[in-house]
Design an enzyme around this catalytic site. Structure first.
Site, PDB file in Angstrom:
ATOM      1  N   LYS A  13       0.791  -1.239   0.000  1.00  0.00           N
ATOM      2  CA  LYS A  13       0.000   0.000   0.000  1.00  0.00           C
ATOM      3  C   LYS A  13       0.822   1.287   0.000  1.00  0.00           C
ATOM      4  O   LYS A  13       0.294   2.370   0.293  1.00  0.00           O
ATOM      5  CB  LYS A  13      -1.017   0.041   1.155  1.00  0.00           C
ATOM      6  CG  LYS A  13      -1.839  -1.208   1.358  1.00  0.00           C
ATOM      7  CD  LYS A  13      -2.283  -1.886   0.087  1.00  0.00           C
ATOM      8  CE  LYS A  13      -3.365  -1.131  -0.655  1.00  0.00           C
ATOM      9  NZ  LYS A  13      -3.693  -1.864  -1.927  1.00  0.00           N
ATOM     10  N   ALA A  14       2.090   1.185  -0.343  1.00  0.00           N
ATOM     11  CA  ALA A  14       2.944   2.382  -0.338  1.00  0.00           C
ATOM     12  C   ALA A  14       2.918   3.134  -1.668  1.00  0.00           C
ATOM     13  O   ALA A  14       3.603   4.150  -1.821  1.00  0.00           O
ATOM     14  CB  ALA A  14       4.373   1.981   0.000  1.00  0.00           C
ATOM     15  N   THR A  25       2.841   1.157  -4.796  1.00  0.00           N
ATOM     16  CA  THR A  25       3.509   0.221  -5.710  1.00  0.00           C
ATOM     17  C   THR A  25       2.978   0.349  -7.135  1.00  0.00           C
ATOM     18  O   THR A  25       3.754   0.401  -8.105  1.00  0.00           O
ATOM     19  CB  THR A  25       3.240  -1.233  -5.251  1.00  0.00           C
ATOM     20  OG1 THR A  25       3.095  -1.276  -3.840  1.00  0.00           O
ATOM     21  CG2 THR A  25       4.330  -2.160  -5.711  1.00  0.00           C
ATOM     22  N   TRP A  44       1.308   2.805  -8.476  1.00  0.00           N
ATOM     23  CA  TRP A  44       1.641   4.140  -8.978  1.00  0.00           C
ATOM     24  C   TRP A  44       3.071   4.136  -9.547  1.00  0.00           C
ATOM     25  O   TRP A  44       3.307   4.551 -10.686  1.00  0.00           O
ATOM     26  CB  TRP A  44       1.512   5.119  -7.816  1.00  0.00           C
ATOM     27  CG  TRP A  44       1.409   6.565  -8.167  1.00  0.00           C
ATOM     28  CD1 TRP A  44       1.257   7.099  -9.415  1.00  0.00           C
ATOM     29  CD2 TRP A  44       1.419   7.660  -7.239  1.00  0.00           C
ATOM     30  NE1 TRP A  44       1.179   8.462  -9.315  1.00  0.00           N
ATOM     31  CE2 TRP A  44       1.270   8.830  -8.012  1.00  0.00           C
ATOM     32  CE3 TRP A  44       1.537   7.777  -5.858  1.00  0.00           C
ATOM     33  CZ2 TRP A  44       1.253  10.099  -7.418  1.00  0.00           C
ATOM     34  CZ3 TRP A  44       1.509   9.030  -5.286  1.00  0.00           C
ATOM     35  CH2 TRP A  44       1.368  10.175  -6.045  1.00  0.00           C
ATOM     36  N   HIS A  64       6.978  -7.229  -2.509  1.00  0.00           N
ATOM     37  CA  HIS A  64       6.735  -6.696  -1.156  1.00  0.00           C
ATOM     38  C   HIS A  64       7.672  -7.364  -0.150  1.00  0.00           C
ATOM     39  O   HIS A  64       7.468  -7.214   1.070  1.00  0.00           O
ATOM     40  CB  HIS A  64       5.295  -6.970  -0.705  1.00  0.00           C
ATOM     41  CG  HIS A  64       4.241  -6.151  -1.395  1.00  0.00           C
ATOM     42  ND1 HIS A  64       4.399  -4.815  -1.681  1.00  0.00           N
ATOM     43  CD2 HIS A  64       2.990  -6.473  -1.821  1.00  0.00           C
ATOM     44  CE1 HIS A  64       3.297  -4.366  -2.279  1.00  0.00           C
ATOM     45  NE2 HIS A  64       2.439  -5.347  -2.373  1.00  0.00           N
ATOM     46  N   ARG A  66       5.720   4.689   2.539  1.00  0.00           N
ATOM     47  CA  ARG A  66       4.583   5.576   2.850  1.00  0.00           C
ATOM     48  C   ARG A  66       4.423   5.625   4.362  1.00  0.00           C
ATOM     49  O   ARG A  66       4.661   4.617   5.041  1.00  0.00           O
ATOM     50  CB  ARG A  66       3.313   4.999   2.212  1.00  0.00           C
ATOM     51  CG  ARG A  66       2.086   5.867   2.352  1.00  0.00           C
ATOM     52  CD  ARG A  66       0.891   5.206   1.678  1.00  0.00           C
ATOM     53  NE  ARG A  66      -0.210   6.137   1.534  1.00  0.00           N
ATOM     54  CZ  ARG A  66      -1.401   5.818   1.024  1.00  0.00           C
ATOM     55  NH1 ARG A  66      -1.627   4.588   0.605  1.00  0.00           N
ATOM     56  NH2 ARG A  66      -2.352   6.723   0.940  1.00  0.00           N
ATOM     57  N   SER A 106      -4.867   2.223   4.509  1.00  0.00           N
ATOM     58  CA  SER A 106      -5.005   1.687   3.156  1.00  0.00           C
ATOM     59  C   SER A 106      -5.001   0.153   3.180  1.00  0.00           C
ATOM     60  O   SER A 106      -5.791  -0.500   2.483  1.00  0.00           O
ATOM     61  CB  SER A 106      -3.859   2.231   2.290  1.00  0.00           C
ATOM     62  OG  SER A 106      -3.985   1.773   0.970  1.00  0.00           O
ATOM     63  N   MET A 133      -5.759   7.254 -13.301  1.00  0.00           N
ATOM     64  CA  MET A 133      -5.462   5.837 -13.031  1.00  0.00           C
ATOM     65  C   MET A 133      -6.704   5.113 -12.511  1.00  0.00           C
ATOM     66  O   MET A 133      -6.911   3.944 -12.780  1.00  0.00           O
ATOM     67  CB  MET A 133      -4.317   5.714 -12.026  1.00  0.00           C
ATOM     68  CG  MET A 133      -2.943   5.956 -12.646  1.00  0.00           C
ATOM     69  SD  MET A 133      -1.588   5.710 -11.469  1.00  0.00           S
ATOM     70  CE  MET A 133      -1.688   3.964 -11.095  1.00  0.00           C
TER      71      MET A 133
HETATM   72  S1  PPS Z   1      -0.498  -2.885  -3.323  1.00  0.00           S
HETATM   73  O1  PPS Z   1      -1.750  -3.695  -3.240  1.00  0.00           O
HETATM   74  O2  PPS Z   1       0.334  -3.081  -2.129  1.00  0.00           O
HETATM   75  O3  PPS Z   1       0.235  -3.112  -4.553  1.00  0.00           O
HETATM   76  O4  PPS Z   1      -1.037  -1.389  -3.282  1.00  0.00           O
HETATM   77  P1  PPS Z   1      -0.195  -0.106  -3.694  1.00  0.00           P
HETATM   78  O5  PPS Z   1      -0.294   0.086  -5.153  1.00  0.00           O
HETATM   79  O6  PPS Z   1       1.160  -0.156  -3.090  1.00  0.00           O
HETATM   80  O7  PPS Z   1      -0.952   1.056  -2.946  1.00  0.00           O
HETATM   81  C1  PPS Z   1      -2.280   1.421  -3.200  1.00  0.00           C
HETATM   82  C2  PPS Z   1      -2.452   2.813  -2.632  1.00  0.00           C
HETATM   83  O8  PPS Z   1      -1.817   3.754  -3.528  1.00  0.00           O
HETATM   84  C3  PPS Z   1      -2.775   4.691  -3.958  1.00  0.00           C
HETATM   85  N1  PPS Z   1      -2.482   5.169  -5.314  1.00  0.00           N
HETATM   86  C4  PPS Z   1      -2.282   6.463  -5.612  1.00  0.00           C
HETATM   87  N2  PPS Z   1      -2.232   7.565  -4.836  1.00  0.00           N
HETATM   88  C5  PPS Z   1      -2.044   8.753  -5.463  1.00  0.00           C
HETATM   89  N3  PPS Z   1      -1.903   8.884  -6.794  1.00  0.00           N
HETATM   90  C6  PPS Z   1      -1.949   7.818  -7.620  1.00  0.00           C
HETATM   91  N4  PPS Z   1      -1.824   7.960  -8.925  1.00  0.00           N
HETATM   92  C7  PPS Z   1      -2.135   6.524  -7.018  1.00  0.00           C
HETATM   93  N5  PPS Z   1      -2.219   5.262  -7.510  1.00  0.00           N
HETATM   94  C8  PPS Z   1      -2.436   4.453  -6.453  1.00  0.00           C
HETATM   95  C9  PPS Z   1      -4.092   3.922  -3.884  1.00  0.00           C
HETATM   96  O9  PPS Z   1      -5.196   4.777  -3.959  1.00  0.00           O
HETATM   97  C10 PPS Z   1      -3.919   3.231  -2.544  1.00  0.00           C
HETATM   98  O10 PPS Z   1      -3.991   4.137  -1.450  1.00  0.00           O
HETATM   99  P2  PPS Z   1      -5.328   4.490  -0.654  1.00  0.00           P
HETATM  100  O11 PPS Z   1      -4.892   5.343   0.500  1.00  0.00           O
HETATM  101  O12 PPS Z   1      -5.932   3.202  -0.180  1.00  0.00           O
HETATM  102  O13 PPS Z   1      -6.207   5.242  -1.582  1.00  0.00           O
END
Ligand code: PPS
Length: 294
Positions: free
Chosen positions: A45-46, A48, A50, A108, A130, A138, A233
């Site tokens: 959830k950091a 990844t 993105w 991870h 994060r 998250s 996204m």
């Molecule tokens: S995972 O399942 O571990 O691979 O998830 P991960 O991709 O690491 O994290 C998902 C969180 O990243 C947020 N996210 C974004 N935030 C801002 N901008 C962009 N473009 C973006 N893309 C993904 C996503 O919304 C999840 O956070 P939360 O706080 O739950 O919304």
């Protein structure tokens, strides 16, 4: 087909894990890295996805725009340690078969679990971190919507488990600190923060390009910046995980809020005080600094 029950967690060499990330252990540990490989390493959830999308666009956005419309991000950037019976293939096999150079690979794993050939081959690693409070929130919502992780229980129970490291991939504290320590002696790790990316994506893309030896024109960078916006996204089927059947986006969307500070909508005053105490203890020997607001 009948659904598999949610997995249970167990202690795996000192880290809380589930079978979906340990069943293919030998093969994952024997993964043959290449010097050009780029790993996106994170605690869950950091950001990844993105970061995966940013790196994919920077490398292949211009030369192969079709892939953006046809291949979901989790196939373009395989999740190395995942192995699920419902899927025909494992993350490791997908990574082996990636036709691209560089291969972009997500993991991870805590630093001590990384397959040794990444170090031997000196592959580049982008670690994204994060802040703990937003990570916990998250991860909690992710547990509610994703069948392949254990049921999170209610928020209070979950927060306690998170503080105790009793969540999949173990303790947030150990993860971010383990990678931070490794970074001090390993020049091929770029350690980035979700909060910095929220604050100024353009600046962070410059840092990425310089680490990866990429040059990016003004127009190209502008196009990347548009595509990686949260709302874009979230609408994009290739990046919003809507094609993944183990997730129920009606319970909570994968692209949920994408903000710094959403923890304020979840933590009670008492939970915050307790969390701050644990945080102080667990981070007392660390030079890592996180921001919970931007
Ligand atoms: S995972 O399942 O571990 O691979 O998830 P991960 O991709 O690491 O994290 C998902 C969180 O990243 C947020 N996210 C974004 N935030 C801002 N901008 C962009 N473009 C973006 N893309 C993904 C996503 O919304 C999840 O956070 P939360 O706080 O739950 O919304």
């Amino acid at each position: 087909m009948e659904q598999e029950p949610r997995p249970t967690r167990f202690d795996f060499h000192g880290v809380s894990m589930t079978k979906y990330f340990t069943d293919n252990w030998e093969n994952v540990q024997n993964f043959q890295a290449r010097p050009e490989d780029i790993v996106i390493a994170t605690y869950p959830k950091a950001g990844t996805t993105w970061m995966s999308y940013i790196l994919d666009l920077l490398h292949f956005g211009q030369i192969c725009p079709e892939r953006q419309e046809s291949i979901p991000i989790h196939q373009r950037v395989p999740f190395l340690e995942i192995s699920m019976p419902e899927q025909q293939t494992t993350g490791k096999d997908l990574a082996d078969k990636l036709p691209t150079t560089p291969r972009l690979i997500k993991s991870h794993l805590p630093v001590q679990f990384m397959p040794k050939s990444f170090w031997e081959q000196n592959s580049r690693i982008v670690y994204m971190a994060r802040n703990a409070k937003d990570s916990a929130v998250s991860y909690f919502h992710f547990g509610r919507m994703n069948r392949i992780v254990p049921e999170p229980g209610d928020w209070n129970t979950y927060l306690q488990d998170f503080m105790d490291g009793k969540v999949t991939f173990g303790s947030w504290f150990d993860h971010v600190n383990g990678w931070w320590e490794k970074k001090q002696t390993h020049p091929k790790i770029l350690y980035l923060f979700y909060e910095d990316l929220i604050e100024d994506s353009s600046r962070e893309i410059d840092r990425l390009c310089s680490f990866l030896g990429l040059s990016c024109s003004v127009e190209e960078k502008q196009s990347v910046l548009t595509q990686i916006k949260f709302d874009n996204m979230k609408q994009n089927k290739m990046t919003n995980y809507s094609t993944v059947t183990v997730m129920d986006h009606k319970v909570s969307p994968f692209m949920r809020k994408g903000k710094v500070g959403d923890w304020r909508n979840h933590f009670t005053v008492a939970q915050d005080e307790q969390f701050n105490e644990v945080y102080k203890q667990r981070m007392k020997n660390s030079t890592l600094q996180f921001r919970t607001e931007v």
